[in-house]
Design an enzyme around this catalytic site. Sequence first.
Site, PDB file in Angstrom:
ATOM      1  N   LYS A  95      54.310  34.031  32.291  1.00 54.24           N
ATOM      2  CA  LYS A  95      54.249  34.877  33.493  1.00 54.24           C
ATOM      3  C   LYS A  95      54.321  34.032  34.763  1.00 54.24           C
ATOM      4  O   LYS A  95      55.032  34.366  35.709  1.00 54.24           O
ATOM      5  CB  LYS A  95      52.949  35.692  33.492  1.00 54.24           C
TER       6      LYS A  95
ATOM      7  N   ASP B 138      52.258  41.595  34.877  1.00 59.99           N
ATOM      8  CA  ASP B 138      50.814  41.391  35.029  1.00 59.99           C
ATOM      9  C   ASP B 138      50.095  42.631  34.511  1.00 59.99           C
ATOM     10  O   ASP B 138      50.717  43.534  33.950  1.00 59.99           O
ATOM     11  CB  ASP B 138      50.461  41.091  36.503  1.00 59.99           C
TER      12      ASP B 138
END
Length: 218
Positions: A121, A139
Amino acid sequence: MTKQEKVDFVINTLKELYPTIPIPLDHKDPYTLLIAVLMSAQSTDVRVNQITPLLFEKADNPYDMIKLTVDEIREIIKPVGLSPMKSKGIHGLSQILIDKHNGEVPKTYEALEALPAVGHKTAAVVLSQAFGIPAFPVDTHIHRLMYRWGFTNGKNVVQTEKDAKRLFPEVLWNDLHLQIIWYGREYSPARGWDLDKDIITKTIGRKTVINDYYKKKS
């Protein structure tokens, strides 16, 4: 509504709500963004934005960062949490950037994910926000909303990212992931959620999610 109509509804609603998109983490270049994203793990952007100026005042590039000890970095970033791991990561990756990348932040998933404390990420955020390379960082907000909207089964963020990339046009990814994050924070949070204000979920949401919401309300 067909799935495509739902996708179009999401895109158009988010465009209307967020025609200009604020960037969550304050930074001035790829390196300061990389450090800010690394620090944001299990912390809030607000907290990170309070602490990064204190760190960047002392070191806003890898060459200055490695002059600090891990303990000195840890002392500054303690308020963001997980500081032992993050301070080691910041010091370690700064050294690797100097040794292997001429002090520059690399522009590939592979090279970024090889850095200490940098996961998929974090790499995706850096690629999209620092370099404009299409990526879809997932997220907690995006993971939650993609499930609420019936666009993914919610098993894990890897699946959610695959589904997002399949559903949304690549040219929109970099803006859209940020628009969804802001929407999630503002209209569709995990706690204190008011479905009446959450126009997207109310219109296209997964039936079981909506039914559960009303069950808990009654």
